[in-house]
Design an enzyme around this catalytic site. Structure first.
Site, PDB file in Angstrom:
ATOM      1  N   HIS A 313       1.201  -1.442  -0.291  1.00 13.63           N
ATOM      2  CA  HIS A 313      -0.280  -0.051  -0.257  1.00 13.63           C
ATOM      3  C   HIS A 313       0.657   1.441   0.087  1.00 13.63           C
ATOM      4  O   HIS A 313       1.912   1.203   0.620  1.00 13.63           O
ATOM      5  CB  HIS A 313      -1.186   0.284   1.111  1.00 13.63           C
ATOM      6  CG  HIS A 313      -0.647   0.344   2.175  1.00 13.63           C
ATOM      7  ND1 HIS A 313      -0.225   1.188   3.263  1.00 13.63           N
ATOM      8  CD2 HIS A 313       0.050  -1.247   3.334  1.00 13.63           C
ATOM      9  CE1 HIS A 313       0.386   1.253   4.263  1.00 13.63           C
ATOM     10  NE2 HIS A 313       0.134  -0.438   4.599  1.00 13.63           N
ATOM     11  N   ASP A 325       6.201   0.007   6.862  1.00 13.93           N
ATOM     12  CA  ASP A 325       4.954  -0.029   6.568  1.00 13.93           C
ATOM     13  C   ASP A 325       4.768   1.539   5.658  1.00 13.93           C
ATOM     14  O   ASP A 325       3.974   2.511   5.761  1.00 13.93           O
ATOM     15  CB  ASP A 325       4.587   0.294   8.166  1.00 13.93           C
ATOM     16  CG  ASP A 325       2.629   0.396   7.975  1.00 13.93           C
ATOM     17  OD1 ASP A 325       1.513  -0.035   6.386  1.00 13.93           O
ATOM     18  OD2 ASP A 325       2.175  -0.040   8.151  1.00 13.93           O
ATOM     19  N   GLU A 359      -5.257   1.892   2.727  1.00  9.01           N
ATOM     20  CA  GLU A 359      -4.890   0.794   3.138  1.00  9.01           C
ATOM     21  C   GLU A 359      -4.738   0.704   4.796  1.00  9.01           C
ATOM     22  O   GLU A 359      -5.771   0.516   5.535  1.00  9.01           O
ATOM     23  CB  GLU A 359      -3.944  -0.301   3.530  1.00  9.01           C
ATOM     24  CG  GLU A 359      -3.542  -1.386   4.175  1.00  9.01           C
ATOM     25  CD  GLU A 359      -3.467  -1.791   5.896  1.00  9.01           C
ATOM     26  OE1 GLU A 359      -3.892  -2.305   6.217  1.00  9.01           O
ATOM     27  OE2 GLU A 359      -2.272  -0.563   6.011  1.00  9.01           O
ATOM     28  N   GLU A 360      -4.610   2.572   5.365  1.00 10.53           N
ATOM     29  CA  GLU A 360      -4.266   2.398   7.016  1.00 10.53           C
ATOM     30  C   GLU A 360      -5.721   3.254   7.152  1.00 10.53           C
ATOM     31  O   GLU A 360      -6.018   2.804   8.978  1.00 10.53           O
ATOM     32  CB  GLU A 360      -3.556   3.391   6.980  1.00 10.53           C
ATOM     33  CG  GLU A 360      -1.315   3.030   6.408  1.00 10.53           C
ATOM     34  CD  GLU A 360      -1.357   2.613   7.417  1.00 10.53           C
ATOM     35  OE1 GLU A 360      -2.155   1.492   8.278  1.00 10.53           O
ATOM     36  OE2 GLU A 360      -0.322   1.563   7.739  1.00 10.53           O
ATOM     37  N   HIS A 457       3.769   2.569  12.988  1.00  8.35           N
ATOM     38  CA  HIS A 457       2.791   3.537  12.896  1.00  8.35           C
ATOM     39  C   HIS A 457       3.547   4.970  13.483  1.00  8.35           C
ATOM     40  O   HIS A 457       3.045   5.795  14.406  1.00  8.35           O
ATOM     41  CB  HIS A 457       1.297   3.095  13.409  1.00  8.35           C
ATOM     42  CG  HIS A 457       0.916   2.433  12.386  1.00  8.35           C
ATOM     43  ND1 HIS A 457      -0.178   1.724  12.839  1.00  8.35           N
ATOM     44  CD2 HIS A 457       1.518   2.414  11.137  1.00  8.35           C
ATOM     45  CE1 HIS A 457      -0.484   1.470  11.671  1.00  8.35           C
ATOM     46  NE2 HIS A 457      -0.062   0.755  10.830  1.00  8.35           N
TER      47      HIS A 457
END
Ligand SMILES: [Zn+2]
Length: 491
Positions: A313, A325, A359-360, A457
């Site tokens: 993503h 990420d 996505e998040e 994150h």
């Protein structure tokens, strides 16, 4: 030299495997036709061993090229250091769309395009501020960050007494009487003795996701959630949360506190149960905005209308560059297609790289891709996602039927020289998940996950946290699996 040894080893093990299988067949047969058995044995062994030799040579080529002539790390450098955090709906997310589209165009793929998708837009605003105030008025500043999707505090912030709980069950047991007018502090840590850290994450992420909606029902003013991090440090970790069907005017603000901050607050609460916590945050929700999935493909030579997808993503949280990420997963997926071209492999199926948006905090990109695939009646055979960090690959988790899983297991020896050994049933990936009803097999790259939640994150998920070689080993493993599925098909 390694190549020769590998080839001989594989041939031997395959022939031996066939002999073994065949031996069982001989024992179960009543009439034995010896010449037929001889030719069956000869042809099967030759064709299977040739296959495995060819496969093993291709895997060697893919690993060598990824490690000596890779592009993924340079792309990740740009994505992280020139563009940065790419939260859906942000300027940076749009720049990432433009940049990756341009890079895919440079690869000379058969087709590159943007798939429109509407995405939510949430902004953090000014940096959050929080302190603990003791009974004598002394203040200690602590590190917090708003959870993604949270509402702001009132302009002057919120100050209230704190009730510490270990989870949603304890919250419900306390009820309105104990919680009304308070700040709820969820402090259940990730369980350190669970080896699969994603499992440990899954064991406490409900506090973050549903903590505010639940605490709001009992009249709490706000929630503070211990960061999903196994390490003790000062980084608060954001992540998605949901208010469910809570009416807008009853939504309470939610923030994450660092693991050090959580331990500090918890220990102070034991000494001074009536201490006060203050926090202020300035987030905002806007209307949905236009964004895109970025897609590129190599058209299949013999099965152009059957698709195999590799992706990650493109969006990330805003606190850092989202290098692990999921910048890593994006550049790895792009690199799979580049590697195929580089080593001169012409896939049979159409191979698509998909960089999913959002996505998040919404999964809109993954849902959109699956929706369009269904609408166009596209036949999807296999999809592979990399969204577990750019660490040393250990293997893959697979979501599909038994026949395909057996097939995958027969490829395990091919990966042995690369220390890839984890072939288990499990989750494919969030973005490819919506394809599930319309596909033979989903898979997820499984890197070593022990350090992943140090960065996940948080503000330290930056380019320097990704190791070039580990990233490239992931690429090669992904390319190898894509190659094997393309070569031998599903089912
Ligand atoms: Zn991710």
């Amino acid at each position: 030299m390694t190549e020769n040894i590998t080839v001989v080893e594989w041939s031997r093990s395959y022939i031996f495997g066939i002999l073994k299988t065949f031996h069982i067949k001989i024992l179960s047969m009543k009439k034995i036709n010896l010449p037929a058995i001889f030719f069956f044995l000869l042809f099967t062994s030759i064709s299977i061993s040739q296959n495995s030799v060819q496969d093993s040579i291709m895997l060697k080529k893919l690993y060598s090229t990824a490690l000596t002539d890779g592009k993924a790390y340079d792309w990740l450098d740009y994505l992280s250091n020139e563009i940065g955090g790419r939260l859906s709906g942000s300027f940076e997310a749009e720049r990432a769309v433009e940049y990756t589209e341009e890079m895919l165009n440079e690869l000379g793929l058969d087709k590159v395009w943007l798939q429109p998708v509407m995405v939510p837009k949430w902004t953090r605003g000014f940096k959050e501020y929080a302190f603990i105030e003791g009974s004598t008025g002394e203040k200690s500043v602590v590190d917090i960050c708003a959870l993604g999707g949270s509402v702001a505090t009132p302009n002057l912030g919120i100050k209230a007494e704190v009730v510490e709980v270990q989870g949603l069950d304890e919250l419900a047991a306390l009820g309105k009487e104990k919680l009304a007018g308070k700040i709820v502090f969820y402090n259940r840590p990730m369980q350190a003795d669970i080896i699969q850290t994603f499992e440990a994450y899954g064991g406490c992420v409900d506090q973050r996701y549903a903590g505010a909606a639940e605490a709001g029902k009992y009249g709490a003013l706000g929630v503070i959630v211990r960061s999903m991090n196994l390490r003790m440090d000062d980084f608060p970790h954001t992540g998605s949360m949901s208010y469910g069907d809570t009416p807008v005017n009853q939504r309470i603000p939610a923030a994450a506190i660092s693991t050090n901050g959580a331990e500090y607050l918890s220990s102070l609460l034991k000494l001074q149960p009536s201490l006060q916590f203050y926090f202020k945050q300035n987030c905002k929700v806007f209307d949905d905005v236009q964004s895109y999935n970025v897609i590129g493909e190599i058209t299949g030579s013999t099965k152009p209308n059957e698709y195999m997808v590799v992706g990650g993503h493109l969006d990330s949280w805003d606190l850092a560059d989202g290098a692990h990420d999921d910048g890593a997963g994006c550049v790895q997926s792009m690199e799979v297609l580049r590697l195929f071209k580089k080593v001169g492999y012409k896939p049979k199926h159409t191979i698509r790289v998909v960089l999913f948006m959002n996505e998040e905090n919404g999964l809109r990109g993954g849902n959109k891709y699956a929706e369009e695939a269904k609408r166009k009646n596209e036949v999807h055979r296999f999809a592979l996602e990399s969204d577990a960090g750019g660490f040393t690959p250990r293997g893959f988790s697979f979501d599909g039927d038994e026949a395909n899983f057996k097939k995958v297991q027969s490829w395990e020896p091919l990966f042995k020289p690369y220390l890839i050994h984890y072939f288990e049933k499990g989750h494919g990936g969030a973005d490819i998940g919506p394809l599930k009803d319309n596909i033979d097999m989903l898979a997820g790259l499984r890197p070593d996950s022990q350090r992943y939640f140090d960065y996940h994150h948080a503000a330290n998920d930056t380019f320097d946290a990704v190791n070039k070689r580990e990233l490239e080993l992931g690429v090669a493993s992904m390319a190898s699996l894509m190659y094997l599925f393309d070569m031998h098909g599903t089912r």
